[in-house]
Design a protein around this motif. Sequence first.
Motif, short mmCIF file in Angstrom:
data_model
loop_
_atom_site.label_atom_id
_atom_site.label_comp_id
_atom_site.label_asym_id
_atom_site.label_seq_id
_atom_site.Cartn_x
_atom_site.Cartn_y
_atom_site.Cartn_z
N GLU A 1 0.86 -1.31 0.34
CA GLU A 1 0.34 0.24 -0.38
C GLU A 1 1.21 1.51 -0.25
OE1 GLU A 1 -2.56 -0.25 3.30
OE2 GLU A 1 -3.48 -2.00 2.67
N GLY A 2 0.91 2.48 -0.82
CA GLY A 2 1.32 3.66 -0.31
C GLY A 2 1.98 3.79 -2.11
N MET A 3 2.72 5.14 -2.75
CA MET A 3 3.26 5.26 -3.74
C MET A 3 4.92 4.55 -2.96
SD MET A 3 2.93 5.65 -6.54
CE MET A 3 1.36 6.08 -7.05
N GLY A 4 4.91 4.92 -1.42
CA GLY A 4 6.32 4.75 -1.64
C GLY A 4 6.72 3.32 -2.07
N LEU A 5 5.64 2.56 -1.33
CA LEU A 5 6.03 0.77 -0.91
C LEU A 5 6.11 0.33 -2.83
CD1 LEU A 5 4.33 -1.02 1.72
CD2 LEU A 5 6.62 0.69 2.11
N ARG A 6 4.75 0.73 -3.42
CA ARG A 6 5.10 0.36 -4.93
C ARG A 6 6.45 0.44 -5.60
NH1 ARG A 6 -0.58 1.89 -4.00
NH2 ARG A 6 -0.28 3.56 -5.16
N THR A 7 6.31 1.99 -5.47
CA THR A 7 7.55 2.82 -6.05
C THR A 7 9.15 1.92 -5.80
OG1 THR A 7 6.63 4.82 -6.17
CG2 THR A 7 9.49 4.09 -6.60
N MET A 8 9.55 1.53 -4.59
CA MET A 8 9.77 1.06 -3.95
C MET A 8 10.42 -0.87 -4.17
SD MET A 8 10.42 1.60 -0.45
CE MET A 8 12.14 1.31 0.65
N HIS A 9 9.30 -0.62 -4.69
CA HIS A 9 9.34 -2.88 -5.61
C HIS A 9 9.17 -2.19 -6.97
CE1 HIS A 9 7.78 -5.39 -2.45
NE2 HIS A 9 7.02 -4.32 -1.92
N TYR A 10 9.04 -1.63 -7.91
CA TYR A 10 9.20 -1.25 -9.07
C TYR A 10 10.70 -0.74 -9.46
CZ TYR A 10 9.90 0.70 -13.66
OH TYR A 10 11.08 1.06 -14.74
N ARG A 11 11.54 -0.14 -8.46
CA ARG A 11 13.01 -0.08 -8.43
C ARG A 11 13.45 -1.50 -8.20
NH1 ARG A 11 13.89 5.26 -9.14
NH2 ARG A 11 12.68 6.99 -8.14
#
Length: 371
Positions: A322-332
């Motif tokens: 949940e949250g843009m930060g966690l999704r961005t970390m996973h994507y990176r």
Amino acid sequence: MSTRIINQTTHTKPASSGQVGTWALVTDLMRRQPFWIASLLPILLTLLVGWLDGVTGWEVSLFIFYAIPIVLAVWWSGSAAGFFISVLSGIAWWFANNDSHPYETELGYLWALMNREFYFCLVVFAGNTVRNRQDADAAHIQMLEERRQLERDIVSVSEHEQQRIGRDLHDGLCQQLAAIGCAVRALSEDMQAKGIESARDAAQIEESLQQAVVEARNLARGIFPVHVDRSGLSTALRDLSQINSRLTGTRIEIQENIELQLDSPEAAMHLYRIAQEAVANAVRHGQARNILIKIELHGQSLHLIIEDDGKGMDPRAIRKAEGMGLRTMHYRAQAIGADLHFEPKLSGGTRVRCQLKIEHTPTTHDHEFHR
């Protein structure tokens, strides 16, 4: 001592990948052709099988091979073409075995033809089902690729915007503040020379402007870590720890058993952003007072670990990203082929572990601690 690190990417090409690629190209080409062109080869194959079936006679039946042109017709032109070729196959089979079949009556031979036609129809249904399933899978894969590309574009735009803002702060606002500081200094010196009492106030204004320049530059460096490309990930992480320690009051340490430089600026930037987001989450959400950033090299794996003593993260939020930060970390992490894990610490807090497969030149590890 420093070690030069490069990403290790191993691609294993399947033996049949060239054949699969050729078949996909042929299929794509035939599906874009008119019906009669796409059906020409299945028709010719049906007539060829019928001729061979007539040559071999009844004892060596080739009716099973009629499935080949039927499947091709379904695959290239759809079920309508498949049914057309199945009828043509039944006619070819009828004439191929009309003089050699053992049936005493035409009715018996006609019933045998109906059995063959039923088999051909089953082939059409089966081929059409497989085709629809493959088309659905291809559409799903394309949707996932488009979604992945959209995520990549979003991250790229965000990265470019951060770099632009960082450059604007460094080259614009910082320079203007520095120029104003120089003007105030000149004014202060002039007022002191004339014995004006307000010279002390001007000196305090100059000092405040210098502090504002330092804070603006620190903010710019946090948004756009120029050292990632030039001096390596370690230097950028040290700057990150120092800036955040000053701004938030949180004690942040860097522990590394190797001084590294990634050949890929993109990989270095993604690792830096993962650490930056983990530190921000620990301070903002975890209310951590102490954060430890570790860079470790274990065999062919580079480990970036961020630990904090905060109140931890909700496991449900971690699982659902949940949250843009966690999704961005996973994507990176996915973008550079790394594994990202969030782990609760027994003593409290959260451990973020990013593991990247790399190829490196062996060297002696130095243990260094930076605050």
